[in-house]
Design a protein around this motif. Structure first.
Motif, PDB file in Angstrom:
ATOM      1  N   GLU A  49       0.832  -1.207   0.000  1.00  0.00           N
ATOM      2  CA  GLU A  49       0.000   0.000   0.000  1.00  0.00           C
ATOM      3  C   GLU A  49       0.871   1.263   0.000  1.00  0.00           C
ATOM      4  O   GLU A  49       0.607   2.208  -0.738  1.00  0.00           O
ATOM      5  CB  GLU A  49      -0.920  -0.023   1.231  1.00  0.00           C
ATOM      6  CG  GLU A  49      -2.115   0.879   1.073  1.00  0.00           C
ATOM      7  CD  GLU A  49      -3.230   0.550   2.055  1.00  0.00           C
ATOM      8  OE1 GLU A  49      -3.350  -0.611   2.504  1.00  0.00           O
ATOM      9  OE2 GLU A  49      -3.984   1.478   2.378  1.00  0.00           O
ATOM     10  N   GLN A  60      -0.810   8.989   2.318  1.00  0.00           N
ATOM     11  CA  GLN A  60      -0.106   9.326   3.554  1.00  0.00           C
ATOM     12  C   GLN A  60      -0.346   8.276   4.635  1.00  0.00           C
ATOM     13  O   GLN A  60      -0.063   8.523   5.812  1.00  0.00           O
ATOM     14  CB  GLN A  60      -0.573  10.701   4.055  1.00  0.00           C
ATOM     15  CG  GLN A  60      -0.482  11.808   3.019  1.00  0.00           C
ATOM     16  CD  GLN A  60       0.950  12.157   2.670  1.00  0.00           C
ATOM     17  OE1 GLN A  60       1.789  12.271   3.553  1.00  0.00           O
ATOM     18  NE2 GLN A  60       1.238  12.319   1.387  1.00  0.00           N
ATOM     19  N   MET A  61      -0.947   7.147   4.237  1.00  0.00           N
ATOM     20  CA  MET A  61      -1.177   6.022   5.147  1.00  0.00           C
ATOM     21  C   MET A  61      -1.996   6.431   6.376  1.00  0.00           C
ATOM     22  O   MET A  61      -1.625   6.165   7.515  1.00  0.00           O
ATOM     23  CB  MET A  61       0.160   5.397   5.579  1.00  0.00           C
ATOM     24  CG  MET A  61       0.961   4.810   4.445  1.00  0.00           C
ATOM     25  SD  MET A  61       0.126   3.463   3.587  1.00  0.00           S
ATOM     26  CE  MET A  61       0.122   2.175   4.809  1.00  0.00           C
ATOM     27  N   CYS A  62      -3.135   7.065   6.089  1.00  0.00           N
ATOM     28  CA  CYS A  62      -3.997   7.464   7.211  1.00  0.00           C
ATOM     29  C   CYS A  62      -4.709   6.261   7.831  1.00  0.00           C
ATOM     30  O   CYS A  62      -5.196   6.328   8.950  1.00  0.00           O
ATOM     31  CB  CYS A  62      -5.015   8.512   6.766  1.00  0.00           C
ATOM     32  SG  CYS A  62      -6.351   7.853   5.739  1.00  0.00           S
ATOM     33  N   GLY A  63      -4.789   5.176   7.079  1.00  0.00           N
ATOM     34  CA  GLY A  63      -5.417   3.956   7.609  1.00  0.00           C
ATOM     35  C   GLY A  63      -6.917   3.899   7.421  1.00  0.00           C
ATOM     36  O   GLY A  63      -7.562   2.930   7.790  1.00  0.00           O
ATOM     37  N   ASP A  64      -7.483   4.942   6.844  1.00  0.00           N
ATOM     38  CA  ASP A  64      -8.940   4.996   6.679  1.00  0.00           C
ATOM     39  C   ASP A  64      -9.226   5.642   5.328  1.00  0.00           C
ATOM     40  O   ASP A  64      -9.535   6.836   5.253  1.00  0.00           O
ATOM     41  CB  ASP A  64      -9.546   5.807   7.825  1.00  0.00           C
ATOM     42  CG  ASP A  64     -11.063   5.735   7.815  1.00  0.00           C
ATOM     43  OD1 ASP A  64     -11.627   4.982   7.008  1.00  0.00           O
ATOM     44  OD2 ASP A  64     -11.687   6.449   8.626  1.00  0.00           O
ATOM     45  N   CYS A  65      -9.115   4.844   4.276  1.00  0.00           N
ATOM     46  CA  CYS A  65      -9.120   5.407   2.919  1.00  0.00           C
ATOM     47  C   CYS A  65     -10.506   5.851   2.472  1.00  0.00           C
ATOM     48  O   CYS A  65     -11.486   5.129   2.627  1.00  0.00           O
ATOM     49  CB  CYS A  65      -8.581   4.377   1.929  1.00  0.00           C
ATOM     50  SG  CYS A  65      -8.049   5.163   0.397  1.00  0.00           S
ATOM     51  N   ILE A  66     -10.569   7.055   1.898  1.00  0.00           N
ATOM     52  CA  ILE A  66     -11.839   7.533   1.341  1.00  0.00           C
ATOM     53  C   ILE A  66     -11.683   7.897  -0.143  1.00  0.00           C
ATOM     54  O   ILE A  66     -12.487   8.636  -0.688  1.00  0.00           O
ATOM     55  CB  ILE A  66     -12.417   8.723   2.146  1.00  0.00           C
ATOM     56  CG1 ILE A  66     -11.400   9.856   2.275  1.00  0.00           C
ATOM     57  CG2 ILE A  66     -12.925   8.275   3.488  1.00  0.00           C
ATOM     58  CD1 ILE A  66     -11.996  11.143   2.864  1.00  0.00           C
ATOM     59  N   LEU A  67     -10.654   7.339  -0.767  1.00  0.00           N
ATOM     60  CA  LEU A  67     -10.410   7.649  -2.180  1.00  0.00           C
ATOM     61  C   LEU A  67     -11.622   7.387  -3.058  1.00  0.00           C
ATOM     62  O   LEU A  67     -11.879   8.129  -3.997  1.00  0.00           O
ATOM     63  CB  LEU A  67      -9.253   6.792  -2.710  1.00  0.00           C
ATOM     64  CG  LEU A  67      -7.827   7.250  -2.442  1.00  0.00           C
ATOM     65  CD1 LEU A  67      -6.851   6.241  -3.015  1.00  0.00           C
ATOM     66  CD2 LEU A  67      -7.566   8.629  -3.009  1.00  0.00           C
ATOM     67  N   CYS A  74      -6.657  12.180  -2.904  1.00  0.00           N
ATOM     68  CA  CYS A  74      -6.425  11.895  -1.475  1.00  0.00           C
ATOM     69  C   CYS A  74      -6.448  13.192  -0.674  1.00  0.00           C
ATOM     70  O   CYS A  74      -5.597  14.064  -0.869  1.00  0.00           O
ATOM     71  CB  CYS A  74      -5.082  11.191  -1.289  1.00  0.00           C
ATOM     72  SG  CYS A  74      -4.607  11.110   0.448  1.00  0.00           S
ATOM     73  N   MET A  76      -5.613  13.715   2.287  1.00  0.00           N
ATOM     74  CA  MET A  76      -4.528  13.869   3.251  1.00  0.00           C
ATOM     75  C   MET A  76      -3.337  14.627   2.659  1.00  0.00           C
ATOM     76  O   MET A  76      -2.380  14.933   3.363  1.00  0.00           O
ATOM     77  CB  MET A  76      -4.078  12.502   3.784  1.00  0.00           C
ATOM     78  CG  MET A  76      -5.194  11.672   4.399  1.00  0.00           C
ATOM     79  SD  MET A  76      -6.198  12.592   5.578  1.00  0.00           S
ATOM     80  CE  MET A  76      -5.092  12.697   6.969  1.00  0.00           C
ATOM     81  N   SER A 141      -5.104   0.510   5.123  1.00  0.00           N
ATOM     82  CA  SER A 141      -6.538   0.829   5.040  1.00  0.00           C
ATOM     83  C   SER A 141      -7.292  -0.290   4.324  1.00  0.00           C
ATOM     84  O   SER A 141      -8.464  -0.528   4.585  1.00  0.00           O
ATOM     85  CB  SER A 141      -6.759   2.165   4.338  1.00  0.00           C
ATOM     86  OG  SER A 141      -6.317   2.098   3.020  1.00  0.00           O
TER      87      SER A 141
HETATM   88  S1  SF4 Z   1      -7.253   8.631   2.169  1.00  0.00           S
HETATM   89 FE1  SF4 Z   1      -6.456   6.734   1.243  1.00  0.00          FE
HETATM   90  S2  SF4 Z   1      -4.833   7.441  -0.123  1.00  0.00           S
HETATM   91 FE2  SF4 Z   1      -5.235   9.104   1.340  1.00  0.00          FE
HETATM   92  S3  SF4 Z   1      -3.822   8.797   3.072  1.00  0.00           S
HETATM   93 FE3  SF4 Z   1      -5.715   7.762   3.579  1.00  0.00          FE
HETATM   94  S4  SF4 Z   1      -5.338   5.640   2.898  1.00  0.00           S
HETATM   95 FE4  SF4 Z   1      -3.860   6.926   1.845  1.00  0.00          FE
END
Ligand code: SF4
Length: 160
Positions: A49, A60-67, A74, A76, A141
């Motif tokens: 990932e 940015q590896m937020c762990g909670d993807c909303i793409l 993204c 973030m 995520s």
């Molecule tokens: S929103 Fe998705 S692409 Fe953006 S930092 Fe979070 S996991 Fe990564």
């Protein structure tokens, strides 16, 4: 990389389709991830990932993807990490007040979402997002979503 990010939004239909297929495929292998142990599987997922999404979306590896809700833009990458729409600092030409070389990630989100669903997309669908669980930062995520979906299935009442 900013130029790659823009390509993703420009071709959001194709890449959104690929993204969803990949997500679905990974979730089909959930028994394997469970067998491996989620902690160990997370290390494997994070490796891919971080590299794949990092290259394509500047993840940015937020762990909670909303793409998939933000037209593959993204959020973030916002210097202020705005998670629910743009701040008041978007310039007249649509660029960011902190990074003028970059278009606001939320304008890009709207652009991508409009390409994906030209007739039906509505602003609240994109802008109203739940807060990030900071404990998930740095984790996969993809795997988090698989585990969340599994928890929902377990909690669902048995209608049969
Ligand atoms: S929103 Fe998705 S692409 Fe953006 S930092 Fe979070 S996991 Fe990564």
């Amino acid at each position: 990389m900013y130029s790659v990010r823009k390509v993703m939004v420009n071709h959001v239909k194709l890449f959104h389709f690929i993204y969803k297929v990949l997500e679905k495929t990974l979730s089909l292998f959930n028994p394997l991830w469970r067998f491996m142990g989620y902690e160990r599987a997370d290390r494997l997922f994070v490796f891919f990932e971080r590299n794949i999404k990092g290259f394509l979306f500047d993840c940015q590896m937020c762990g909670d993807c909303i793409l998939d809700k933000t037209g593959l833009s993204c959020p973030m990458n916002c210097p202020k990490q705005m998670r629910n729409g743009p701040c008041g600092g978007v310039r007249f030409d649509g660029t960011c007040e902190v990074k003028p070389e970059m278009r606001c990630v939320w304008l890009e989100a709207w652009r991508g979402a409009k390409i994906l669903q030209p007739e039906t997309v509505v602003i609240p669908e994109i802008l109203i997002q739940s807060p990030i669980d900071q404990r998930r930062k740095g984790k996969s995520s993809w795997l988090n979503k698989i585990r969340d979906d599994q928890d929902v299935k377990i909690k669902e009442p048995n209608n049969g």
